[in-house]
Design an enzyme around this catalytic site. Structure first.
Site: not given
Length: 369
Positions: A101, A176, A200
């Protein structure tokens, strides 16, 4: 209904209590005669939902008053562009690359920043370790420093956020936190901006949360679309354009559920952190003690949320997954880029779910011996 345990990395399990509440309100929210998906986002009914969700999130994460909470769209991938459009000031930005990511974030930021500098990387270890902050090569005058505080695919997590000032940097830290938001407290004294997709740990896909310090507003590049300008979004209370109303509503229900969670004297996010530590320890301890399974991540940076593991004999992968599914243990296949298995044990997964997984792993190991 005896529901299976869903270990998906996202979209992921939602607390059953939240799903039941949403189902009961689907056709008529609080006597309004409308479902939430049918409401005007500017009507008093939805405004009350939005205001409660924002207040509960601020309370749960102890967000200081000098930060704005924005409910946006596009997920973490869109924020990889929206953050540099707002914060880069067409200058240098620093990235600490710790997995898939943060790699994506760095690549996207290069479209908008004058220079993207890799201050540190864990790639040499196959992203199984985190680079020591003491060795980060931070740029002088960087617009911001970006980290992914929990890497969903590679399963590494910053258990303590870096203190950039102690490292000699005045840049704001951007995190993040998509895959571990609300699983542990956040040290806001070290953060300038945090963003995360809701799918999530918070609710369904479609909602993106951005928590940004006031002094970082108002610096968007001229090319930044108005709907992505944090200053515009903040001034319009996340309603410059039609927000993801259902996602906000579902997140709000999850926030209410989180506030009710208890572990001894702990409540809310602190209780969830204690529970998540216990869940992760149970699974990691079993894997480490077994000659049949392996987790390759260094012990000091293992994710509490996303636990990748491998069978020593990967020819048995299909049989393992089939047996797991038969026992109501779903979505355990690892990401296609790394293979193996992955158990995502977000807030909605109870300790009993992790114990059921460990019991199955023990059983499978015995059968294959």
């Amino acid at each position: 209904m005896n529901r299976p345990y869903n270990f998906s990395a996202g979209p992921a399990a939602i607390p059953e209590e939240v799903l039941q509440r949403a189902a009961s309100e689907m056709l008529d929210w609080h006597g309004s005669g409308m479902g939430v998906m049918e409401m005007s986002h500017r009507g008093k009914e939805f405004i009350s939902i939005y205001e409660q969700a924002e207040a509960d999130l601020r309370e749960l994460l102890a967000v200081p008053p000098e930060f704005k909470i924005l409910f946006m769209q596009g997920g973490g991938l869109a924020e990889n562009a929206i953050v540099p459009l707002n914060l880069s000031r067409a200058a240098t930005v620093d990235f600490v690359v710790t997995g898939s990511w943060s790699q994506k974030s760095r690549k996207e930021a290069a479209k908008y920043a004058a220079e993207v500098h890799t201050a540190a990387s864990g790639e040499a270890s196959g992203f199984t370790t985190l680079p020591d902050p003491a060795g980060w090569q931070l740029s002088r005058g960087a617009s911001y420093v970006h980290i992914c505080s929990n890497e969903t695919i590679h399963g590494v997590e910053f258990h303590e956020l870096p203190d950039l000032k102690s490292l000699g940097s005045e840049a704001p830290l951007v995190i993040d936190f998509s895959s571990h938001v609300a699983s542990r407290p956040v040290d806001w004294s070290r953060v300038g901006l945090a963003f995360g997709g809701a799918q999530k740990n918070i609710g369904p896909a479609g909602l993106t949360m951005v928590i940004v310090r006031d002094d970082l507003l108002g610096h968007a590049l001229s090319a930044c679309p108005s709907a992505f300008d944090y200053r515009v979004v903040a001034d319009n209370h996340s309603m410059y354009n039609t927000p993801p109303t259902w996602g906000i509503y579902m997140a709000g229900l999850t926030f209410q559920w989180l506030k009710k969670q208890r572990e001894g004297a702990l409540s809310g996010v602190a209780a969830m952190e204690a529970r998540n530590i216990a869940k992760a320890r149970l699974l990691y301890d079993f894997i480490d003690a077994s000659p049949f399974y392996v987790n390759k991540v260094a012990a000091n940076c293992r994710s509490r949320m996303n636990i990748p593991f491998f069978l020593q004999d990967e020819s048995r992968n299909d049989a393992f997954l089939a047996g797991a599914k038969a026992r109501g243990l779903l979505q355990l296949k690892g990401h296609k880029s790394v293979g193996g298995m992955r158990a995502s044990i977000y807030n909605a997964i109870p300790l009993a779910g992790v114990q059921a997984l460990v019991d199955y792993m023990q059983e499978f190991e015995r059968q294959q011996a």
